[in-house]
Design a protein around this motif. Structure first.
Motif, PDB file in Angstrom:
ATOM      1  N   SER A   1     116.978  48.079  99.125  1.00  0.00           N
ATOM      2  CA  SER A   1     117.770  47.218  98.261  1.00  0.00           C
ATOM      3  C   SER A   1     118.064  47.922  96.938  1.00  0.00           C
ATOM      4  O   SER A   1     117.199  48.007  96.072  1.00  0.00           O
ATOM      5  N   TYR A   2     119.295  48.411  96.796  1.00  0.00           N
ATOM      6  CA  TYR A   2     119.629  49.042  95.525  1.00  0.00           C
ATOM      7  C   TYR A   2     119.754  48.004  94.417  1.00  0.00           C
ATOM      8  O   TYR A   2     119.600  48.326  93.239  1.00  0.00           O
ATOM      9  N   HIS A   3     119.986  46.738  94.775  1.00  0.00           N
ATOM     10  CA  HIS A   3     120.019  45.684  93.756  1.00  0.00           C
ATOM     11  C   HIS A   3     118.644  45.536  93.102  1.00  0.00           C
ATOM     12  O   HIS A   3     118.551  45.340  91.893  1.00  0.00           O
ATOM     13  N   LEU A   4     117.596  45.630  93.886  1.00  0.00           N
ATOM     14  CA  LEU A   4     116.241  45.611  93.344  1.00  0.00           C
ATOM     15  C   LEU A   4     116.058  46.793  92.395  1.00  0.00           C
ATOM     16  O   LEU A   4     115.539  46.630  91.284  1.00  0.00           O
ATOM     17  N   CYS A   5     116.511  47.960  92.807  1.00  0.00           N
ATOM     18  CA  CYS A   5     116.385  49.153  91.959  1.00  0.00           C
ATOM     19  C   CYS A   5     117.157  48.983  90.653  1.00  0.00           C
ATOM     20  O   CYS A   5     116.663  49.360  89.586  1.00  0.00           O
ATOM     21  N   GLU A   6     118.352  48.427  90.722  1.00  0.00           N
ATOM     22  CA  GLU A   6     119.136  48.179  89.505  1.00  0.00           C
ATOM     23  C   GLU A   6     118.385  47.258  88.550  1.00  0.00           C
ATOM     24  O   GLU A   6     118.296  47.527  87.350  1.00  0.00           O
ATOM     25  N   PHE A   7     117.850  46.172  89.082  1.00  0.00           N
ATOM     26  CA  PHE A   7     117.155  45.217  88.230  1.00  0.00           C
ATOM     27  C   PHE A   7     115.895  45.825  87.624  1.00  0.00           C
ATOM     28  O   PHE A   7     115.597  45.623  86.445  1.00  0.00           O
ATOM     29  N   MET A   8     115.150  46.580  88.415  1.00  0.00           N
ATOM     30  CA  MET A   8     113.929  47.215  87.891  1.00  0.00           C
ATOM     31  C   MET A   8     114.282  48.275  86.844  1.00  0.00           C
ATOM     32  O   MET A   8     113.611  48.386  85.814  1.00  0.00           O
ATOM     33  N   ALA A   9     115.335  49.041  87.084  1.00  0.00           N
ATOM     34  CA  ALA A   9     115.761  50.043  86.095  1.00  0.00           C
ATOM     35  C   ALA A   9     116.198  49.358  84.808  1.00  0.00           C
ATOM     36  O   ALA A   9     115.844  49.816  83.705  1.00  0.00           O
ATOM     37  N   GLU A  10     116.946  48.265  84.910  1.00  0.00           N
ATOM     38  CA  GLU A  10     117.372  47.521  83.717  1.00  0.00           C
ATOM     39  C   GLU A  10     116.175  46.954  82.964  1.00  0.00           C
ATOM     40  O   GLU A  10     116.116  47.007  81.734  1.00  0.00           O
ATOM     41  N   THR A  11     115.207  46.415  83.702  1.00  0.00           N
ATOM     42  CA  THR A  11     114.014  45.837  83.080  1.00  0.00           C
ATOM     43  C   THR A  11     113.257  46.907  82.309  1.00  0.00           C
ATOM     44  O   THR A  11     112.866  46.694  81.150  1.00  0.00           O
ATOM     45  N   ALA A  12     113.046  48.055  82.928  1.00  0.00           N
ATOM     46  CA  ALA A  12     112.325  49.141  82.255  1.00  0.00           C
ATOM     47  C   ALA A  12     113.126  49.658  81.063  1.00  0.00           C
ATOM     48  O   ALA A  12     112.570  49.921  79.989  1.00  0.00           O
ATOM     49  N   TRP A  13     114.444  49.788  81.233  1.00  0.00           N
ATOM     50  CA  TRP A  13     115.286  50.302  80.151  1.00  0.00           C
ATOM     51  C   TRP A  13     115.259  49.369  78.942  1.00  0.00           C
ATOM     52  O   TRP A  13     115.162  49.814  77.801  1.00  0.00           O
ATOM     53  N   GLU A  14     115.341  48.081  79.194  1.00  0.00           N
ATOM     54  CA  GLU A  14     115.335  47.121  78.097  1.00  0.00           C
ATOM     55  C   GLU A  14     113.981  47.076  77.382  1.00  0.00           C
ATOM     56  O   GLU A  14     113.912  46.694  76.216  1.00  0.00           O
ATOM     57  N   ALA A  15     112.925  47.498  78.066  1.00  0.00           N
ATOM     58  CA  ALA A  15     111.577  47.497  77.478  1.00  0.00           C
ATOM     59  C   ALA A  15     111.183  48.870  76.942  1.00  0.00           C
ATOM     60  O   ALA A  15     110.027  49.105  76.619  1.00  0.00           O
ATOM     61  N   ARG A  16     112.141  49.780  76.807  1.00  0.00           N
ATOM     62  CA  ARG A  16     111.820  51.161  76.443  1.00  0.00           C
ATOM     63  C   ARG A  16     111.388  51.349  75.001  1.00  0.00           C
ATOM     64  O   ARG A  16     110.832  52.376  74.654  1.00  0.00           O
ATOM     65  N   PHE A  17     111.636  50.358  74.153  1.00  0.00           N
ATOM     66  CA  PHE A  17     111.215  50.475  72.767  1.00  0.00           C
ATOM     67  C   PHE A  17     109.942  49.685  72.542  1.00  0.00           C
ATOM     68  O   PHE A  17     109.855  48.513  72.881  1.00  0.00           O
ATOM     69  N   GLY A  18     108.965  50.345  71.969  1.00  0.00           N
ATOM     70  CA  GLY A  18     107.706  49.690  71.661  1.00  0.00           C
ATOM     71  C   GLY A  18     107.689  49.214  70.224  1.00  0.00           C
ATOM     72  O   GLY A  18     108.728  49.047  69.584  1.00  0.00           O
ATOM     73  N   GLU A  19     106.499  49.011  69.720  1.00  0.00           N
ATOM     74  CA  GLU A  19     106.342  48.573  68.336  1.00  0.00           C
ATOM     75  C   GLU A  19     106.870  49.656  67.406  1.00  0.00           C
ATOM     76  O   GLU A  19     106.674  50.837  67.629  1.00  0.00           O
ATOM     77  N   GLY A  20     107.559  49.242  66.368  1.00  0.00           N
ATOM     78  CA  GLY A  20     108.109  50.180  65.404  1.00  0.00           C
ATOM     79  C   GLY A  20     109.354  50.892  65.890  1.00  0.00           C
ATOM     80  O   GLY A  20     109.841  51.804  65.232  1.00  0.00           O
ATOM     81  N   GLY A  21     109.865  50.532  67.057  1.00  0.00           N
ATOM     82  CA  GLY A  21     111.095  51.138  67.551  1.00  0.00           C
ATOM     83  C   GLY A  21     110.920  52.470  68.252  1.00  0.00           C
ATOM     84  O   GLY A  21     111.898  53.099  68.628  1.00  0.00           O
ATOM     85  N   ALA A  22     109.679  52.913  68.446  1.00  0.00           N
ATOM     86  CA  ALA A  22     109.442  54.182  69.129  1.00  0.00           C
ATOM     87  C   ALA A  22     109.718  54.023  70.626  1.00  0.00           C
ATOM     88  O   ALA A  22     109.448  52.971  71.211  1.00  0.00           O
ATOM     89  N   VAL A  23     110.252  55.056  71.235  1.00  0.00           N
ATOM     90  CA  VAL A  23     110.545  55.014  72.659  1.00  0.00           C
ATOM     91  C   VAL A  23     109.231  55.057  73.439  1.00  0.00           C
ATOM     92  O   VAL A  23     108.377  55.897  73.186  1.00  0.00           O
ATOM     93  N   ARG A  24     109.076  54.128  74.346  1.00  0.00           N
ATOM     94  CA  ARG A  24     107.912  54.102  75.228  1.00  0.00           C
ATOM     95  C   ARG A  24     108.208  55.009  76.414  1.00  0.00           C
ATOM     96  O   ARG A  24     109.061  54.706  77.241  1.00  0.00           O
ATOM     97  N   ASP A  25     107.519  56.123  76.465  1.00  0.00           N
ATOM     98  CA  ASP A  25     107.764  57.088  77.529  1.00  0.00           C
ATOM     99  C   ASP A  25     107.537  56.501  78.917  1.00  0.00           C
ATOM    100  O   ASP A  25     108.236  56.852  79.862  1.00  0.00           O
ATOM    101  N   ASP A  26     106.560  55.588  79.050  1.00  0.00           N
ATOM    102  CA  ASP A  26     106.288  55.012  80.362  1.00  0.00           C
ATOM    103  C   ASP A  26     107.465  54.190  80.868  1.00  0.00           C
ATOM    104  O   ASP A  26     107.834  54.258  82.043  1.00  0.00           O
ATOM    105  N   MET A  27     108.096  53.435  79.971  1.00  0.00           N
ATOM    106  CA  MET A  27     109.231  52.609  80.388  1.00  0.00           C
ATOM    107  C   MET A  27     110.481  53.469  80.619  1.00  0.00           C
ATOM    108  O   MET A  27     111.246  53.216  81.544  1.00  0.00           O
TER     109      MET A  27
END
Length: 184
Positions: A51-77
């Protein structure tokens, strides 16, 4: 008989995978934090990895969560978004959203490489003005203002045209106002 049993198992796994996907995207678990949603996505993908739709949603979720506290990029996300894009593009290499997220993720490491990556997609889907707006946006990030201006000409009907044009003007202004650099 064996084929029927295999079909039932396959169908059950696919149904459970889609049910998990639906719960985190639309249902009772949509308000979970990004890490929990990504764990559910991993489970769903293991059950049914088509399901590429699942992959799209998971990629979007991780991308939207890529900034941590203070605006630093979260490498894990950022890495998770990249991984989900990679998986999804294997399933559907023409997915606009996966290609865009992959290009934006690549821009974190190499703005010039992200422009080259996205340009290939734009060549495939040339007549979509939003694609040219994304290209211009990436070109601004890479410092290619002339290229961005050229791309914006093709993006005149994009809903993002004005925003990207403002970003280009701001980049020009910053460059113009920057103190002169001493020669090496």
């Amino acid at each position: 008989m064996f084929a029927g049993a295999a079909g039932i198992v396959y169908g059950g796994r696919a149904a459970l995978s889609h049910w998990l996907y639906h719960r985190v995207k639309y249902g009772a678990e949509r308000d979970l934090d990004a890490a929990a949603i990504l764990r559910r996505g991993e489970t769903a993908f293991r059950l049914y990895p088509f399901s590429y739709h699942l992959c799209e949603f998971m990629a979007e979720t991780a991308w939207e969560a890529r900034f941590g506290e203070g605006g630093a990029v979260r490498d894990d996300m950022a890495a998770a978004a990249n991984d989900w894009c990679r998986r999804g593009l294997v399933l559907n290499r023409r997915s606009r959203r996966l290609n865009e997220l992959a290009a934006r993720g690549l821009a974190l490491r190499s703005p010039a490489a992200s422009v080259a990556f996205w340009r290939k997609y734009v060549q495939w889907d040339f007549w979509q003005p939003d694609n040219h707006a994304v290209l211009a946006d990436l070109q601004i990030g890479a410092g290619d203002y002339a290229g961005a201006l050229d791309s914006l000409r093709w993006a005149a009907r994009s809903t993002h045209h004005e925003r990207v044009l403002r970003r280009l003007r701001a980049a020009w202004r910053r460059e113009r106002e920057a103190p002169p650099q001493a020669p090496p």
